[in-house]
Design a protein around this motif. Structure first.
Motif, PDB file in Angstrom:
ATOM      1  N   LYS A  31       0.825  -1.210   0.000  1.00 55.05           N
ATOM      2  CA  LYS A  31       0.000   0.000   0.000  1.00 55.05           C
ATOM      3  C   LYS A  31       0.855   1.254   0.000  1.00 55.05           C
ATOM      4  N   ALA A  32       1.989   1.184   0.691  1.00 56.10           N
ATOM      5  CA  ALA A  32       2.858   2.361   0.789  1.00 56.10           C
ATOM      6  C   ALA A  32       3.254   2.852  -0.597  1.00 56.10           C
ATOM      7  N   LYS A  33       3.483   1.914  -1.491  1.00 55.83           N
ATOM      8  CA  LYS A  33       3.940   2.287  -2.828  1.00 55.83           C
ATOM      9  C   LYS A  33       2.867   3.028  -3.625  1.00 55.83           C
ATOM     10  N   SER A  34       1.611   2.894  -3.182  1.00 55.27           N
ATOM     11  CA  SER A  34       0.554   3.642  -3.878  1.00 55.27           C
ATOM     12  C   SER A  34       0.172   4.923  -3.131  1.00 55.27           C
ATOM     13  N   LEU A  66       9.886   3.934   6.651  1.00 51.25           N
ATOM     14  CA  LEU A  66       8.566   3.772   6.048  1.00 51.25           C
ATOM     15  C   LEU A  66       7.444   4.133   7.023  1.00 51.25           C
ATOM     16  N   GLY A  67       7.525   3.593   8.250  1.00 53.05           N
ATOM     17  CA  GLY A  67       6.467   3.840   9.234  1.00 53.05           C
ATOM     18  C   GLY A  67       6.269   5.306   9.509  1.00 53.05           C
ATOM     19  N   LYS A  72       2.669  10.108   8.786  1.00 52.58           N
ATOM     20  CA  LYS A  72       2.392  11.500   8.425  1.00 52.58           C
ATOM     21  C   LYS A  72       1.302  11.595   7.356  1.00 52.58           C
ATOM     22  N   LYS A  73       1.219  10.596   6.513  1.00 52.21           N
ATOM     23  CA  LYS A  73       0.183  10.576   5.471  1.00 52.21           C
ATOM     24  C   LYS A  73      -1.195  10.248   6.055  1.00 52.21           C
ATOM     25  N   ILE A  78      -2.125   9.376  14.269  1.00 50.35           N
ATOM     26  CA  ILE A  78      -2.165   7.981  13.831  1.00 50.35           C
ATOM     27  C   ILE A  78      -0.734   7.488  13.598  1.00 50.35           C
ATOM     28  N   TYR A  79      -0.366   6.455  14.311  1.00 50.48           N
ATOM     29  CA  TYR A  79       1.011   5.965  14.264  1.00 50.48           C
ATOM     30  C   TYR A  79       1.045   4.455  14.096  1.00 50.48           C
TER      31      TYR A  79
END
Lengths: 133, 127
Positions: A31-34, A66-67, A72-73, A78-79
């Motif tokens: 998901k991170a990549k999108s 990454l985390g 931040k996104k 939310i962490y």
């Protein structure tokens, strides 16, 4: 946060109670990549020479690279929580981070909407863990 | 609730994240008087028969009955102290954060007096 065995306190330990979800690392990475910007993807998944980092190597810092960027996104408070090697991660907001003017339902909707926007139709709930080293 | 050291899980462990008060220094007598005042009785229901509040033995037993009378949770042991409050994950869907805190603070101060300090407490232990 204190972890005690009798009066023993261990500063390397931590605990959390969050409202959110649990995802495998592979799901988070996919998901991170999108979600991340091209610049962030370059920073997280590629080394200084532009070579893609082996995600199983020590060069890939899941939590601190990454985390942090994904948190931040995702929005305010939310962490990522938990985290051991190949385990997944809990993602959500601390149960004590209710705003004074926010109802329980609004808190759950705020956190849930952010997570669903990022990760799709994830299962939501309260999660509590203690971790000690 | 899971405790982990790597992948080790320990079922004897526990933790809490509450809004409430550390009542370790309140004293058994004060808690007994609060319990009498709240229930309007000198006894509480035991497993088999009623127990005189004055005969309750120790902060843990008194605290459990007091928490029940207040509609709150009780956590702790003699090693690290006693806490009365409500878990943050118990906030009602229609309740705001401020209402949740006010409800608990009012209950604790009504029972134990205005000097009781109410805040978020997070503890975990294993043994």
């Amino acid at each position: 946060m204190k972890i005690r065995n009798g009066f023993v306190s261990n500063s390397s330990s931590s605990s959390f109670m969050i409202y959110g979800t649990y995802l495998d690392k592979s799901e988070i990475i996919a998901k991170a990549k999108s979600i991340l910007t091209p610049e962030q993807i370059q920073e997280v998944f590629f080394d200084e020479d532009g070579n893609e980092i082996d995600l199983d190597s020590y060069d890939f810092d899941f939590d601190y690279s990454l985390g942090d960027k994904l948190s931040k996104k995702l929005g305010e408070g939310i962490y990522f929580y938990g985290g051991y090697e190949d385990e997944g991660r809990y993602i959500g907001a601390s149960a004590s981070s209710f705003k004074d003017e926010e109802t329980g339902a609004q808190f759950k909707a705020r956190v849930g909407d952010a997570l669903k926007l990022a990760f799709g139709n994830v299962s939501l709930g309260f999660h509590s863990e203690v971790v000690y080293n | 609730m899971k405790i982990r050291s790597g992948f080790v899980s320990n079922s004897s462990s526990s933790s809490f994240l509450i809004y409430g008060a550390n009542v370790s220094d309140v004293g058994d007598d004060t808690m007994k008087e609060a319990l009498k005042k709240l229930t309007g009785k000198d006894t509480v229901k035991g497993y088999r028969e009623d127990i005189k509040i004055d005969d309750l033995d120790g902060s843990y037993e008194i605290g459990e009955y007091l928490a029940d009378a207040l509609g709150l949770d009780f956590h702790g042991n003699s090693d690290y102290g006693y806490y009365l409050g409500s878990s943050w994950d118990s906030i009602g869907d229609d309740e705001t954060g401020k209402q949740f805190k006010t409800r608990i603070e009012t209950a604790l101060k009504t029972a134990l007096g205005d000097d009781v300090s109410v805040a978020t407490h997070e503890e975990a232990w294993y043994g």
